[in-house]
Write a protein that holds these residues in place. Structure first.
Motif, mmCIF file in Angstrom:
data_model
loop_
_atom_site.group_PDB
_atom_site.id
_atom_site.type_symbol
_atom_site.label_atom_id
_atom_site.label_comp_id
_atom_site.label_asym_id
_atom_site.label_seq_id
_atom_site.Cartn_x
_atom_site.Cartn_y
_atom_site.Cartn_z
ATOM 1 N N GLU A 283 0.841 -1.197 0.000
ATOM 2 C CA GLU A 283 0.000 0.000 0.000
ATOM 3 C C GLU A 283 0.872 1.240 0.000
ATOM 4 N N ILE A 284 0.317 2.339 -0.530
ATOM 5 C CA ILE A 284 1.020 3.620 -0.599
ATOM 6 C C ILE A 284 0.017 4.727 -0.326
ATOM 7 N N ASN A 285 0.429 5.753 0.437
ATOM 8 C CA ASN A 285 -0.484 6.865 0.700
ATOM 9 C C ASN A 285 -0.232 8.019 -0.265
ATOM 10 N N ALA A 286 -0.967 9.101 -0.088
ATOM 11 C CA ALA A 286 -0.884 10.230 -1.024
ATOM 12 C C ALA A 286 0.491 10.873 -1.036
ATOM 13 N N ALA A 287 1.204 10.797 0.087
ATOM 14 C CA ALA A 287 2.532 11.407 0.178
ATOM 15 C C ALA A 287 3.639 10.490 -0.318
ATOM 16 N N GLY A 288 3.298 9.278 -0.726
ATOM 17 C CA GLY A 288 4.293 8.347 -1.228
ATOM 18 C C GLY A 288 4.908 7.452 -0.182
ATOM 19 N N LEU A 289 4.368 7.458 1.059
ATOM 20 C CA LEU A 289 4.852 6.547 2.090
ATOM 21 C C LEU A 289 4.316 5.143 1.797
ATOM 22 N N VAL A 290 5.185 4.157 1.900
ATOM 23 C CA VAL A 290 4.878 2.796 1.468
ATOM 24 C C VAL A 290 4.916 1.849 2.661
ATOM 25 N N VAL A 291 3.994 0.890 2.698
ATOM 26 C CA VAL A 291 4.024 -0.141 3.736
ATOM 27 C C VAL A 291 4.019 -1.520 3.100
ATOM 28 N N GLY A 292 4.534 -2.480 3.868
ATOM 29 C CA GLY A 292 4.577 -3.856 3.412
ATOM 30 C C GLY A 292 5.254 -4.727 4.442
ATOM 31 N N SER A 293 5.835 -5.820 3.975
ATOM 32 C CA SER A 293 6.510 -6.764 4.855
ATOM 33 C C SER A 293 7.876 -7.116 4.290
ATOM 34 N N SER A 294 8.809 -7.436 5.182
ATOM 35 C CA SER A 294 10.163 -7.779 4.775
ATOM 36 C C SER A 294 10.781 -8.732 5.792
ATOM 37 N N SER A 295 11.781 -9.474 5.350
ATOM 38 C CA SER A 295 12.494 -10.376 6.255
ATOM 39 C C SER A 295 13.691 -9.651 6.854
ATOM 40 N N PRO A 296 13.765 -9.563 8.184
ATOM 41 C CA PRO A 296 14.931 -8.963 8.828
ATOM 42 C C PRO A 296 16.128 -9.918 8.792
ATOM 43 N N THR A 297 17.273 -9.397 9.117
ATOM 44 C CA THR A 297 18.485 -10.206 9.166
ATOM 45 C C THR A 297 18.366 -11.306 10.214
ATOM 46 N N GLY A 298 18.641 -12.537 9.798
ATOM 47 C CA GLY A 298 18.752 -13.635 10.749
ATOM 48 C C GLY A 298 17.466 -14.089 11.386
ATOM 49 N N GLY A 319 6.886 -8.591 20.667
ATOM 50 C CA GLY A 319 7.685 -9.542 21.431
ATOM 51 C C GLY A 319 7.857 -10.870 20.750
ATOM 52 N N GLY A 320 7.003 -11.131 19.739
ATOM 53 C CA GLY A 320 7.146 -12.356 18.960
ATOM 54 C C GLY A 320 8.113 -12.149 17.805
ATOM 55 N N ASN A 321 8.003 -13.000 16.800
ATOM 56 C CA ASN A 321 8.932 -12.908 15.673
ATOM 57 C C ASN A 321 8.277 -12.417 14.385
ATOM 58 N N TYR A 322 7.039 -11.909 14.502
ATOM 59 C CA TYR A 322 6.275 -11.616 13.281
ATOM 60 C C TYR A 322 5.456 -10.343 13.433
ATOM 61 N N SER A 323 5.404 -9.582 12.354
ATOM 62 C CA SER A 323 4.447 -8.475 12.249
ATOM 63 C C SER A 323 4.174 -8.237 10.778
ATOM 64 N N GLU A 324 3.091 -7.535 10.498
ATOM 65 C CA GLU A 324 2.791 -7.135 9.124
ATOM 66 C C GLU A 324 2.175 -5.746 9.139
ATOM 67 N N ALA A 325 2.456 -4.987 8.083
ATOM 68 C CA ALA A 325 1.857 -3.669 7.878
ATOM 69 C C ALA A 325 1.023 -3.754 6.609
ATOM 70 N N VAL A 326 -0.278 -3.461 6.719
ATOM 71 C CA VAL A 326 -1.171 -3.670 5.578
ATOM 72 C C VAL A 326 -1.821 -2.399 5.064
ATOM 73 N N ALA A 327 -1.796 -1.320 5.834
ATOM 74 C CA ALA A 327 -2.466 -0.093 5.403
ATOM 75 C C ALA A 327 -1.823 1.106 6.074
ATOM 76 N N ILE A 328 -1.970 2.270 5.441
ATOM 77 C CA ILE A 328 -1.415 3.520 5.970
ATOM 78 C C ILE A 328 -2.322 4.660 5.555
ATOM 79 N N ASN A 329 -2.513 5.633 6.454
ATOM 80 C CA ASN A 329 -3.361 6.773 6.095
ATOM 81 C C ASN A 329 -2.515 7.995 5.765
ATOM 82 N N ALA A 330 -3.191 9.125 5.523
ATOM 83 C CA ALA A 330 -2.497 10.337 5.088
ATOM 84 C C ALA A 330 -1.554 10.879 6.149
ATOM 85 N N ASP A 331 -1.817 10.589 7.417
ATOM 86 C CA ASP A 331 -0.965 11.054 8.507
ATOM 87 C C ASP A 331 0.195 10.106 8.801
ATOM 88 N N GLY A 332 0.312 9.031 8.027
ATOM 89 C CA GLY A 332 1.397 8.087 8.235
ATOM 90 C C GLY A 332 1.158 7.092 9.343
#
Length: 400
Positions: A283-298, A319-332
């Motif tokens: 997803e991307i907001n009007a200001a061009g800020l982008v959200v998604g998921s990625s694998s961290p090191t190790g 505190g676990g090993n997982y998170s996801e970002a699925v949406a973002i608004n105009a305020d970030g």
């Protein structure tokens, strides 16, 4: 809560003191009645506080709402999958839940809503095996003649729609503005429109030379689809588009690793990763800020991210090993989910660049103590959040 004598009105001081003393004496002697009241719910954590508005009270249902499934008036559209029976498209208009109906085939699904409360999706006809694209504006309207396959994936604030439909036996992306326009392909057999902006630009994915490429359609630059290319690998695909014409999604790089990208200025930009091999933008907001998921090191899992145009920020976990970002608004403000340590399960979360990842369950006003928010699905520019809970679907409205 005990009341300080200093806060009592003077004329009630002696009567109150006598009553307190008598109650204490009765308790000490084993007389009188003992009343046990449940403790009040804990005060929410500091920060933004939300009122909880139930939308669908059905713990057994699987409910899907896309990041474009809420508008600025807190109307919400999506899909209800029940343990038995067909999927149903719904709209909650702020006052009541509306089943959007179908074209005689029982099943329907909704994917996006615009500021007017108009919904895009598909419904089955009597044959029950051929989806028919629709736009709902109080009534269900087919976008194509009955029979040929079609689905609607997104609707703009100008009521333009995109998706996929059959043209001459081939399934192609389209733009609908009262007429269904075949957008063609990048040379392969199939294409699909996935998002559309206020100008009618369409982002999607097309087959080309035995693989997939993301495309952008802009009627101002001609009738052909513009191939967005790749990050050096074989394939790319689009996930979202903003009103500035910026596209985000995923692409293989030269090493064959899937990386998130943002397309703007005529070029596809690799957003990198959080240290691992994988990233994907959703997803991307009007200001061009982008959200998604990625694998961290190790770490053998993924973390949600927000990319600000220069850096990819890890939203962390609870505190676990997982998170996801699925949406973002105009305020970030970013929303998604994260797991707790051990067997603690998943929780709906929000994140801002200026703050930290927060469990939305800790920011609810006078919520049922048994309520657990597991996934945040969408957020509008007012800050209202659609979330799945153990009770069903809810709307979190910022408490002012």
């Amino acid at each position: 809560m005990l009341t300080s004598f200093a806060t009592l009105k003077p004329r009630n001081f002696f009567s109150t003191a006598i009553a307190v003393a008598a109650a204490a004496l009765l308790g000490a002697c084993g007389s009188g009645h003992s009343h046990h009241y449940p403790p009040p719910p804990p005060d929410p954590a500091p920060g933004v506080i939300y009122d909880v508005v139930p939308l669908i009270d059905d713990p057994a249902a699987l409910i899907r709402v896309t990041s474009t499934g809420i508008n600025e008036y807190d109307m919400v559209a999506g899909i209800i999958f029940k343990p038995s029976g067909p999927s149903r498209a719904f709209l909650h208009n702020g006052a009541r839940l509306i089943d959007l109906g179908d074209f005689g085939g029982a099943s329907a699904q909704a994917f996006g809503i615009n500021r007017c409360g108009h919904v895009a999706g598909w419904a089955l006809g009597p044959s029950r095996d051929i989806p028919q694209a629709f736009r709902y504006d109080g009534a269900l309207h087919r976008l194509a003649p009955p029979g040929p396959f079609s689905q609607a994936r997104a609707v703009s604030d100008c009521d333009k729609v995109t998706g996929i439909a059959t043209f001459g036996g081939a399934a192609h992306a389209y733009q609908y503005d009262g007429v269904l326009h075949d957008l063609g392909t990048l040379g392969g057999a199939r294409s699909e429109g996935l998002d559309i902006n206020v100008s009618g630009m369409v982002a999607g994915t097309s087959e080309v030379a035995g693989t997939l490429h993301a495309f952008l359609y802009d009627s101002a630059s001609g009738p052909a689809l513009h191939d967005l290319g790749t990050l050096g690998g074989a394939r790319s695909y689009a996930r979202a588009l903003n009103d500035a014409g910026q596209v985000v999604g995923g692409s293989d790089n030269l090493d064959g690793k899937l990386h998130a990208y943002r397309y703007d200025g005529g070029a596809m930009h690799d957003l990198g990763t959080l240290g691992g091999d994988f990233s994907e933008a959703v997803e991307i907001n009007a200001a061009g800020l982008v959200v998604g998921s990625s694998s961290p090191t190790g770490i053998g899992s993924t973390h949600g991210f927000m990319h600000d145009g220069a850096l990819m920020h890890d939203i962390g976990t609870l505190g676990g090993n997982y998170s996801e970002a699925v949406a973002i608004n105009a305020d970030g403000v970013v929303v998604g989910s994260s797991n707790l340590p051990g067997a603690g399960g998943e929780r709906a979360v929000s994140w801002t660049l200026a703050g930290a990842l927060v469990d939305l369950n800790d920011h609810l006003y006078a919520a049922d103590p048994g309520l657990r928010l597991t996934h945040a699905l969408a957020i509008n520019n007012k800050g209202s959040i659609v979330a799945v809970s153990n009770h069903g679907l809810v709307l979190l409205k910022v408490r002012h």
